[in-house]
Design a protein around this motif. Structure first.
Motif, short mmCIF file in Angstrom:
data_model
loop_
_atom_site.label_atom_id
_atom_site.label_comp_id
_atom_site.label_asym_id
_atom_site.label_seq_id
_atom_site.Cartn_x
_atom_site.Cartn_y
_atom_site.Cartn_z
N ALA A 39 67.94 -28.03 -2.46
CA ALA A 39 67.72 -28.38 -3.96
C ALA A 39 66.41 -29.25 -4.22
O ALA A 39 65.73 -29.49 -5.04
N LYS A 40 66.57 -30.36 -3.08
CA LYS A 40 65.50 -31.64 -2.97
C LYS A 40 64.23 -30.97 -2.92
O LYS A 40 63.21 -31.44 -3.34
N GLU A 41 63.92 -29.63 -2.12
CA GLU A 41 62.69 -29.01 -1.56
C GLU A 41 62.53 -27.97 -2.53
O GLU A 41 61.72 -27.31 -2.07
N ALA A 42 63.08 -27.81 -3.71
CA ALA A 42 63.06 -26.46 -4.46
C ALA A 42 61.59 -26.11 -4.56
O ALA A 42 61.19 -24.92 -4.70
N LYS A 43 60.83 -26.96 -5.05
CA LYS A 43 59.37 -26.79 -5.39
C LYS A 43 58.78 -26.11 -4.21
O LYS A 43 57.97 -25.20 -4.01
N LYS A 44 58.60 -26.82 -3.16
CA LYS A 44 58.19 -26.21 -1.99
C LYS A 44 58.39 -24.93 -1.13
O LYS A 44 57.80 -23.99 -0.86
N LEU A 45 60.11 -24.82 -1.35
CA LEU A 45 60.72 -23.56 -1.12
C LEU A 45 60.07 -22.43 -1.97
O LEU A 45 59.87 -21.27 -1.52
N LYS A 47 57.33 -22.01 -3.54
CA LYS A 47 55.94 -21.50 -3.15
C LYS A 47 55.84 -20.79 -1.87
O LYS A 47 55.40 -19.73 -1.77
N TRP A 48 56.77 -21.21 -1.04
CA TRP A 48 56.81 -20.50 0.33
C TRP A 48 57.49 -19.08 0.21
O TRP A 48 56.85 -18.18 0.59
N LEU A 49 58.76 -18.92 -0.56
CA LEU A 49 59.44 -17.83 -0.78
C LEU A 49 58.45 -16.94 -1.47
O LEU A 49 58.50 -15.72 -1.27
N LYS A 50 57.50 -17.32 -2.42
CA LYS A 50 56.98 -16.39 -2.99
C LYS A 50 55.80 -15.75 -2.25
O LYS A 50 55.69 -14.65 -2.41
N LEU A 51 55.17 -16.61 -1.19
CA LEU A 51 54.14 -16.18 -0.37
C LEU A 51 54.80 -14.99 0.69
O LEU A 51 54.42 -13.91 0.74
N ILE A 52 56.17 -15.24 0.82
CA ILE A 52 56.87 -14.37 1.73
C ILE A 52 56.98 -13.25 1.11
O ILE A 52 56.92 -12.04 1.81
#
Length: 81
Positions: A39-45, A47-52
């Motif tokens: 939850a804390k890193e949601a924005k970073k995750l 973006k990363w998941l979108k790329l994957i």
């Protein structure tokens, strides 16, 4: 009073985590600490998941032929999930 405030915070936090778990059932398998980190890193995750997801989708589509059926596409997607 501090104990009461700490208890209220814990109840609110548990409510938030339950909401996240209800939204995505695989979160039920994560301990609270890991779910809080997500939850804390949601924005970073996000973006990363979108790329994957884009890469997986591209890999699947490259293998498709025009004459392939929808069923074959679904089977190909299932192999990647």
């Amino acid at each position: 009073q501090h104990n009461q405030t700490a208890n209220q915070i814990q109840v609110s936090l548990n409510g938030l985590l339950d909401t996240k778990r209800k939204a995505f059932s695989r979160f039920f398998y994560l301990p609270n600490d890991d779910l809080l980190e997500i939850a804390k890193e949601a924005k970073k995750l996000r973006k990363w998941l979108k790329l994957i997801i884009i890469q997986i989708g591209t890999s699947i589509v490259i293998g498709w032929e025009k004459e392939d059926t929808v069923e074959s596409w679904v089977l190909a997607i299932q192999e990647y999930t």
